[in-house]
Design an enzyme around this catalytic site. Sequence first.
Site, PDB file in Angstrom:
ATOM      1  N   ARG A 113      19.235 -67.124 -57.882  1.00  0.00           N
ATOM      2  CA  ARG A 113      17.968 -66.617 -58.451  1.00  0.00           C
ATOM      3  C   ARG A 113      18.201 -66.477 -59.947  1.00  0.00           C
ATOM      4  NH1 ARG A 113      14.013 -61.864 -56.378  1.00  0.00           N
ATOM      5  NH2 ARG A 113      13.451 -63.616 -55.067  1.00  0.00           N
ATOM      6  N   HIS A 140       9.416 -71.006 -56.336  1.00  0.00           N
ATOM      7  CA  HIS A 140       9.993 -70.075 -55.337  1.00  0.00           C
ATOM      8  C   HIS A 140       9.884 -70.755 -53.964  1.00  0.00           C
ATOM      9  CE1 HIS A 140      11.527 -66.549 -53.626  1.00  0.00           C
ATOM     10  NE2 HIS A 140      10.566 -65.679 -53.850  1.00  0.00           N
ATOM     11  N   GLN A 143      10.211 -68.816 -50.499  1.00  0.00           N
ATOM     12  CA  GLN A 143       9.066 -67.981 -50.136  1.00  0.00           C
ATOM     13  C   GLN A 143       7.946 -68.836 -49.540  1.00  0.00           C
ATOM     14  OE1 GLN A 143       8.711 -64.404 -50.488  1.00  0.00           O
ATOM     15  NE2 GLN A 143       7.136 -64.985 -49.018  1.00  0.00           N
ATOM     16  N   ASP A 228      -0.093 -62.291 -56.053  1.00  0.00           N
ATOM     17  CA  ASP A 228       1.271 -61.918 -56.434  1.00  0.00           C
ATOM     18  C   ASP A 228       1.144 -60.912 -57.583  1.00  0.00           C
ATOM     19  OD1 ASP A 228       4.030 -61.924 -56.865  1.00  0.00           O
ATOM     20  OD2 ASP A 228       4.129 -64.009 -57.558  1.00  0.00           O
ATOM     21  N   CYS A 268       3.776 -62.281 -51.432  1.00  0.00           N
ATOM     22  CA  CYS A 268       5.229 -62.453 -51.255  1.00  0.00           C
ATOM     23  C   CYS A 268       5.983 -61.136 -51.354  1.00  0.00           C
ATOM     24  CB  CYS A 268       5.765 -63.480 -52.238  1.00  0.00           C
ATOM     25  SG  CYS A 268       5.617 -62.986 -53.969  1.00  0.00           S
ATOM     26  N   ARG A 296      11.094 -64.906 -43.853  1.00  0.00           N
ATOM     27  CA  ARG A 296      12.108 -65.366 -44.818  1.00  0.00           C
ATOM     28  C   ARG A 296      13.441 -65.547 -44.090  1.00  0.00           C
ATOM     29  NH1 ARG A 296      11.552 -64.327 -50.338  1.00  0.00           N
ATOM     30  NH2 ARG A 296      13.482 -65.549 -50.481  1.00  0.00           N
TER      31      ARG A 296
HETATM   32  N1  NVA Z   1       6.254 -64.181 -59.111  1.00  0.00           N
HETATM   33  C1  NVA Z   1       7.146 -63.087 -58.795  1.00  0.00           C
HETATM   34  C2  NVA Z   1       7.675 -63.245 -57.412  1.00  0.00           C
HETATM   35  C3  NVA Z   1       8.571 -62.129 -56.952  1.00  0.00           C
HETATM   36  C4  NVA Z   1       9.144 -62.368 -55.588  1.00  0.00           C
HETATM   37  C5  NVA Z   1       8.280 -63.044 -59.799  1.00  0.00           C
HETATM   38  O1  NVA Z   1       8.757 -64.114 -60.200  1.00  0.00           O
HETATM   39  O2  NVA Z   1       8.670 -61.948 -60.214  1.00  0.00           O
HETATM   40  N1   CP Z   2       9.439 -62.111 -52.167  1.00  0.00           N
HETATM   41  C1   CP Z   2      10.663 -61.982 -52.711  1.00  0.00           C
HETATM   42  O1   CP Z   2      11.297 -62.969 -53.119  1.00  0.00           O
HETATM   43  O2   CP Z   2      11.136 -60.718 -52.728  1.00  0.00           O
HETATM   44  P1   CP Z   2      12.432 -60.163 -53.488  1.00  0.00           P
HETATM   45  O3   CP Z   2      12.143 -60.267 -54.970  1.00  0.00           O
HETATM   46  O4   CP Z   2      12.578 -58.757 -53.012  1.00  0.00           O
HETATM   47  O5   CP Z   2      13.612 -61.020 -53.120  1.00  0.00           O
END
Ligand code: NVA
Ligand code: CP
Length: 314
Positions: A113, A140, A143, A228, A268, A296
């Site tokens: 990540r 992502h 997800q 989101d 998500c 997930r």
């Molecule tokens: N779009 C959000 C998703 C979090 C799971 C982010 O990138 O923070």
């Molecule tokens: N939806 C998702 O990726 O959650 P986290 O940021 O908690 O991993």
Amino acid sequence: MTTTPSQPPVALRHFLKLNDFSAAELNHVFERARVIKDRFKRYETYHPLLDRSLVMIFEKASTRTRLSFEAGIQQLGGNAIFLNTRDSQLGRGEPVEDAAQVMSRMCDLVMIRTFEQTIIERFASRSRVPVINGLTNEYHPCQILADLFTFIEHRGAIQGITVAWIGDANNMLYTWLHAAELFDFKVHMAAPPGYRADPAVAGSSISRLTEFADPMQAVKGAHLVTTDVWTSMGYEAENAVRLKAFAGYGVSGAMMAQAQPDALFMHCLPAHRGEEVEAEVIDGPQSVVWDEAENRLHVQKALMEFLLLGAVEG
Ligand code: NVA
Ligand code: CP
């Protein structure tokens, strides 16, 4: 002679974007997720990845991604190693290409990540083992794997539907567009000017998108309404400006009433009730967010199985 203890027995593949896989391969992953979930619910032991190690590198916060990968690899017989930027050499400037060469000689699978997609691409270019995108600024894919699987579980098929995306052009929206291109459906998006999709990031999947200024128009007739956070990780400095720009874009009961009567709601997570979604929607009868979060675990177990063992049957 190679010093890697456990080369994958299948051709090396990465999962950096949803469209790194064909629709047929993704359908295989969904079918395996269904089988793996069913066996897990019956407490059947399934250890196809015995002694395999997954290294998880987090440059941003996580609850679901960390937990689902860590629990998932353990449930498949393997183990997980958690690294973050703060206390690994990555945070002190070690080149990602060097890190990739070292880590992929010690572990069987890598989940990352991070910020720019180019970081994960550079890592994968030097990795001997499969690399999975656990979220970047642009995409992502894990997800959306879970979201597609959840929709299919509830409604049978995703082809031909309309997905209404209420929010900015972020990693989730761009991955929904990849999904729409792979599985032949449409995406309606509502966002204020300045937060709309960038064709350079969307590529050919932009053809699946129709943009609306008014969220009430975007949700009309939709089979799935999804949103989101208004401020994704890495963009926190824009939070106050975004809160103002997105006022009126929160998914409400009135918006859901414009969608199909049996439309589903997804998010998500993490969610901010009273901002991008009202409590009556996320906690209401059309919401499948807890199934979505649970899935997930199941889809990523199927993904790890596919990357390390290929198309397992049965
Ligand atoms: N779009 C959000 C998703 C979090 C799971 C982010 O990138 O923070
Ligand atoms: N939806 C998702 O990726 O959650 P986290 O940021 O908690 O991993």
